[in-house]
Structures are given as C-alpha cells and as structure tokens.
Design a protein around this motif. Structure first.
Motif, PDB file in Angstrom:
ATOM      1  N   GLU A   1     -53.259  -0.092  31.218  1.00 36.73           N
ATOM      2  CA  GLU A   1     -54.402  -0.502  31.518  1.00 36.73           C
ATOM      3  C   GLU A   1     -54.968   0.089  32.647  1.00 36.73           C
ATOM      4  OE1 GLU A   1     -58.086  -4.069  31.555  1.00 36.73           O
ATOM      5  OE2 GLU A   1     -55.841  -4.613  31.081  1.00 36.73           O
ATOM      6  N   HIS A   2     -54.276   0.298  33.836  1.00 40.40           N
ATOM      7  CA  HIS A   2     -54.608   0.681  34.981  1.00 40.40           C
ATOM      8  C   HIS A   2     -54.525   2.323  34.871  1.00 40.40           C
ATOM      9  CE1 HIS A   2     -54.769   1.274  39.460  1.00 40.40           C
ATOM     10  NE2 HIS A   2     -53.650   2.162  39.451  1.00 40.40           N
ATOM     11  N   ILE A   3     -53.495   2.835  34.303  1.00 39.84           N
ATOM     12  CA  ILE A   3     -53.381   4.274  34.268  1.00 39.84           C
ATOM     13  C   ILE A   3     -54.365   4.617  33.336  1.00 39.84           C
ATOM     14  CG2 ILE A   3     -52.078   5.997  33.269  1.00 39.84           C
ATOM     15  CD1 ILE A   3     -49.379   4.467  34.211  1.00 39.84           C
ATOM     16  N   THR A   4     -54.658   4.041  32.135  1.00 38.30           N
ATOM     17  CA  THR A   4     -55.822   4.328  31.253  1.00 38.30           C
ATOM     18  C   THR A   4     -57.178   4.663  32.100  1.00 38.30           C
ATOM     19  OG1 THR A   4     -54.880   3.410  29.269  1.00 38.30           O
ATOM     20  CG2 THR A   4     -57.044   4.048  29.132  1.00 38.30           C
ATOM     21  N   ASN A   5     -57.615   3.531  32.973  1.00 33.03           N
ATOM     22  CA  ASN A   5     -58.779   3.470  33.752  1.00 33.03           C
ATOM     23  C   ASN A   5     -58.595   4.747  34.656  1.00 33.03           C
ATOM     24  OD1 ASN A   5     -59.532   1.220  32.490  1.00 33.03           O
ATOM     25  ND2 ASN A   5     -58.929  -0.079  33.975  1.00 33.03           N
ATOM     26  N   LEU A   6     -57.560   4.962  35.291  1.00 30.33           N
ATOM     27  CA  LEU A   6     -57.491   6.146  35.987  1.00 30.33           C
ATOM     28  C   LEU A   6     -57.953   7.570  35.448  1.00 30.33           C
ATOM     29  CD1 LEU A   6     -54.296   5.606  38.401  1.00 30.33           C
ATOM     30  CD2 LEU A   6     -56.785   5.287  39.062  1.00 30.33           C
ATOM     31  N   MET A   7     -57.332   7.654  34.300  1.00 32.00           N
ATOM     32  CA  MET A   7     -57.485   8.870  33.478  1.00 32.00           C
ATOM     33  C   MET A   7     -59.031   9.086  33.246  1.00 32.00           C
ATOM     34  SD  MET A   7     -54.115   9.549  31.005  1.00 32.00           S
ATOM     35  CE  MET A   7     -54.158   7.822  30.377  1.00 32.00           C
ATOM     36  N   THR A   8     -59.662   7.729  32.659  1.00 31.98           N
ATOM     37  CA  THR A   8     -61.179   7.909  32.607  1.00 31.98           C
ATOM     38  C   THR A   8     -61.937   8.448  33.667  1.00 31.98           C
ATOM     39  OG1 THR A   8     -60.718   6.006  30.748  1.00 31.98           O
ATOM     40  CG2 THR A   8     -63.069   6.466  31.522  1.00 31.98           C
ATOM     41  N   GLN A   9     -61.676   8.032  34.906  1.00 32.21           N
ATOM     42  CA  GLN A   9     -62.270   8.208  35.975  1.00 32.21           C
ATOM     43  C   GLN A   9     -61.940   9.657  36.671  1.00 32.21           C
ATOM     44  OE1 GLN A   9     -61.278   4.962  38.765  1.00 32.21           O
ATOM     45  NE2 GLN A   9     -61.947   3.399  37.265  1.00 32.21           N
ATOM     46  N   SER A  10     -60.769  10.068  36.568  1.00 30.23           N
ATOM     47  CA  SER A  10     -60.399  11.398  36.780  1.00 30.23           C
ATOM     48  C   SER A  10     -59.670  12.088  35.801  1.00 30.23           C
ATOM     49  CB  SER A  10     -59.479  11.281  37.872  1.00 30.23           C
ATOM     50  OG  SER A  10     -60.075  10.665  39.007  1.00 30.23           O
ATOM     51  N   PRO A  11     -60.488  12.755  34.755  1.00 28.34           N
ATOM     52  CA  PRO A  11     -59.740  13.541  34.002  1.00 28.34           C
ATOM     53  C   PRO A  11     -58.720  14.706  34.300  1.00 28.34           C
ATOM     54  CG  PRO A  11     -61.974  13.438  33.534  1.00 28.34           C
ATOM     55  CD  PRO A  11     -61.714  12.981  35.032  1.00 28.34           C
TER      56      PRO A  11
ATOM     57  N   GLU B   1     -52.710  14.603  32.553  1.00 28.80           N
ATOM     58  CA  GLU B   1     -51.447  14.976  32.533  1.00 28.80           C
ATOM     59  C   GLU B   1     -50.142  14.162  33.313  1.00 28.80           C
ATOM     60  OE1 GLU B   1     -48.244  18.963  32.310  1.00 28.80           O
ATOM     61  OE2 GLU B   1     -50.399  19.221  32.428  1.00 28.80           O
ATOM     62  N   PRO B   2     -50.225  14.544  34.521  1.00 29.19           N
ATOM     63  CA  PRO B   2     -49.308  13.463  35.223  1.00 29.19           C
ATOM     64  C   PRO B   2     -49.495  12.077  35.123  1.00 29.19           C
ATOM     65  CG  PRO B   2     -50.859  14.231  36.847  1.00 29.19           C
ATOM     66  CD  PRO B   2     -51.135  14.962  35.292  1.00 29.19           C
ATOM     67  N   ALA B   3     -50.675  11.540  34.698  1.00 26.82           N
ATOM     68  CA  ALA B   3     -50.942  10.077  34.280  1.00 26.82           C
ATOM     69  C   ALA B   3     -50.002   9.823  33.130  1.00 26.82           C
ATOM     70  CB  ALA B   3     -52.271   9.859  34.329  1.00 26.82           C
ATOM     71  N   LEU B   4     -49.997  10.741  32.145  1.00 23.08           N
ATOM     72  CA  LEU B   4     -49.238  10.352  31.009  1.00 23.08           C
ATOM     73  C   LEU B   4     -47.904  10.139  31.172  1.00 23.08           C
ATOM     74  CD1 LEU B   4     -51.255  12.630  28.362  1.00 23.08           C
ATOM     75  CD2 LEU B   4     -51.051  10.356  28.383  1.00 23.08           C
ATOM     76  N   HIS B   5     -47.259  10.921  31.999  1.00 19.42           N
ATOM     77  CA  HIS B   5     -45.925  10.771  32.434  1.00 19.42           C
ATOM     78  C   HIS B   5     -45.635   9.488  33.228  1.00 19.42           C
ATOM     79  CE1 HIS B   5     -44.903  15.016  31.480  1.00 19.42           C
ATOM     80  NE2 HIS B   5     -45.614  15.350  32.630  1.00 19.42           N
ATOM     81  N   MET B   6     -46.505   9.186  33.852  1.00 17.76           N
ATOM     82  CA  MET B   6     -46.348   7.630  34.637  1.00 17.76           C
ATOM     83  C   MET B   6     -46.488   6.653  33.590  1.00 17.76           C
ATOM     84  SD  MET B   6     -45.775   6.014  37.181  1.00 17.76           S
ATOM     85  CE  MET B   6     -45.952   7.412  38.400  1.00 17.76           C
ATOM     86  N   PHE B   7     -47.233   6.984  32.424  1.00 14.23           N
ATOM     87  CA  PHE B   7     -47.408   5.883  31.334  1.00 14.23           C
ATOM     88  C   PHE B   7     -46.235   6.003  30.481  1.00 14.23           C
ATOM     89  CE2 PHE B   7     -48.537   5.012  26.942  1.00 14.23           C
ATOM     90  CZ  PHE B   7     -49.808   4.166  26.992  1.00 14.23           C
ATOM     91  N   SER B   8     -45.394   6.833  30.331  1.00 20.00           N
ATOM     92  CA  SER B   8     -44.188   7.085  29.535  1.00 20.00           C
ATOM     93  C   SER B   8     -43.055   6.423  30.556  1.00 20.00           C
ATOM     94  CB  SER B   8     -43.839   8.440  29.267  1.00 20.00           C
ATOM     95  OG  SER B   8     -42.800   8.564  28.454  1.00 20.00           O
ATOM     96  N   ALA B   9     -43.145   6.619  31.590  1.00 23.28           N
ATOM     97  CA  ALA B   9     -42.145   6.038  32.619  1.00 23.28           C
ATOM     98  C   ALA B   9     -42.289   4.304  32.455  1.00 23.28           C
ATOM     99  CB  ALA B   9     -42.264   6.405  34.052  1.00 23.28           C
ATOM    100  N   SER B  10     -43.550   3.906  32.512  1.00 29.57           N
ATOM    101  CA  SER B  10     -43.850   2.673  32.212  1.00 29.57           C
ATOM    102  C   SER B  10     -43.144   1.927  31.100  1.00 29.57           C
ATOM    103  CB  SER B  10     -45.276   2.236  32.319  1.00 29.57           C
ATOM    104  OG  SER B  10     -45.535   1.031  32.234  1.00 29.57           O
TER     105      SER B  10
END
Length: 224
Positions: free
Chosen positions: A164-174, A178-187
């Motif tokens: 949820e936190h990473i999704t919010n970050l992606m919404t605020q900063s498009p 790409e790097p956020a998705l890598h962190m999403f996958s690591a989680s």
C-alpha cells in the motif's frame, strides 16, 4: 532399527543441517542488499544458490536410496519424507534470496532511494520464522512449529502495508514507478520466505505427530 539405517539417517540429517545453514546465510545476505544494492553481490548469491541446488538433489537421491535399501516404516518413514519436503522448501527459499538480490540490484543508480522501514521488519520476521522452523525440526518441537505458523499472519499484514505504501508513492511520483515495482517485487519475495518457513513448520508437525495440517485454517493448526 538397523545400524546401517541409523548411520544413513544421521548422514541425511547432517546434510540437511548444512543446507539449512547455507540457505539462512544466503537469505540474510540478500536482505542486506536492499539497503546496499550491488549487482556483483547478486551474481555472487546466484553462484551460491547453485551449490544449494546441488545439495537439494543429493538429499533427494539419498532419501530415495534409504527408502529402497531399508524400506523404513512409521517414524523413520515420516522423517525421510519430511526431510525431502524440507529440502525442497529450503531450495525455494534460496531461489527467493537470489530474486530479492536481483530486484535490489535493479535499484542501483535509481531515484528510488528510500527503502520502506517495514520491509526490514518484515524481513527480520520472515528470516526468524525460517530459523525457528529449522529449530523446531532439530528439536522435534511442535509447539515451536505452531508458533511459526501463527507468525505468518504478521508477515502477511506487513506485506500488505508495504505494498500500500509503495502504491501510494507511485501515485504521487510516477517517475519512480519502475524502481518502485522492483521494491514491490522484493517485498513479495520476502513474504514468500515466510510461507516456506510455515510449510517447514507444518512438516515438523507431520514428522512428530503423523498428522498432515497443511491446508487447514490457522485456528485449526494452532488448536490441534
């Protein structure tokens, strides 16, 4: 029980313990790369994973030889079955460690510099579950095994909060998608480590009590 069977089971146990140690070291190293992304380290961990793959194959072959030569029954048969299953779970954890390091290496030079603090909390919980599931096997401790099963819910909740936190970050900063998705996958990979630890704990219950608790709901596993 024959002397030869005792010897073969002891050798099997030592091989599994060696594999356990290697996997724990691998997952610890992988989690550390989240804070310090390193492509070379990811490649190094992939090499270690291949050695763990070899252990998994060797353990399975040894289990099949013991089954063919000694035709064990009751507790001995359950132990061999449990060892094969635990070895498989550990091999999958090693694969996840490599995946975590690979996702981390993709963050090298990226603008996504803030690792969600809860990722470290979740990783600590997942790795501790793995360690305790192995302790439960070594000590034939079903109480500890059931404790591991309960802890899986904690890791699941942390994973949902992180996503949820990473999704919010992606919404605020498009621009960081790409790097956020890598962190999403690591989680997600870390969360899967906890799942495999739970599977090992369930195998311990089967080994000690001869009862299969997999696929039961959490309350039934704890109460039984």
């Amino acid at each position: 029980m024959s002397v030869h069977l005792i010897r073969d089971l002891d050798n099997l146990h030592r091989s599994l313990m060696t594999m356990c140690t290697m996997v724990e070291e691998l997952i610890h190293a992988a989690v550390e790369t989240l804070a310090r992304p390193d492509l070379h380290k990811a490649q190094e961990l992939a090499e270690q994973d291949r050695e763990i793959d070899n252990y998994d194959v060797a353990i399975e072959e040894d289990c099949l030889k013991i089954l063919a030569l000694h035709q064990p029954v009751a507790t001995d048969l359950r132990r061999i079955t449990a060892v094969m299953k635990i070895s498989g779970e550990l091999e999958r954890v090693a694969d996840l460690a490599v995946h975590i390091a690979e996702r981390s290496s993709c963050l090298v030079g990226s603008t996504f510099v803030q690792v969600p603090p809860k990722i470290h909390t979740m990783a600590d919980n997942a790795v501790n579950m793995l360690h305790e599931s192995i302790d439960a096997y070594v000590n034939l401790d079903t109480a500890l095994a059931r404790k591991v099963c309960r802890q899986d819910d904690i890791v699941d909740d942390l994973n949902r909060e992180i996503i949820e936190h990473i999704t919010n970050l992606m919404t605020q900063s498009p621009d960081i998608i790409e790097p956020a998705l890598h962190m999403f996958s690591a989680s997600r990979h870390i969360e899967r480590v906890a799942d495999h630890a739970t599977n090992i704990a369930e195998d311990v219950v089967y080994l000690v009590e001869g009862e299969i608790v997999r696929h039961r709901n959490r309350s039934e596993k704890i109460a039984s």
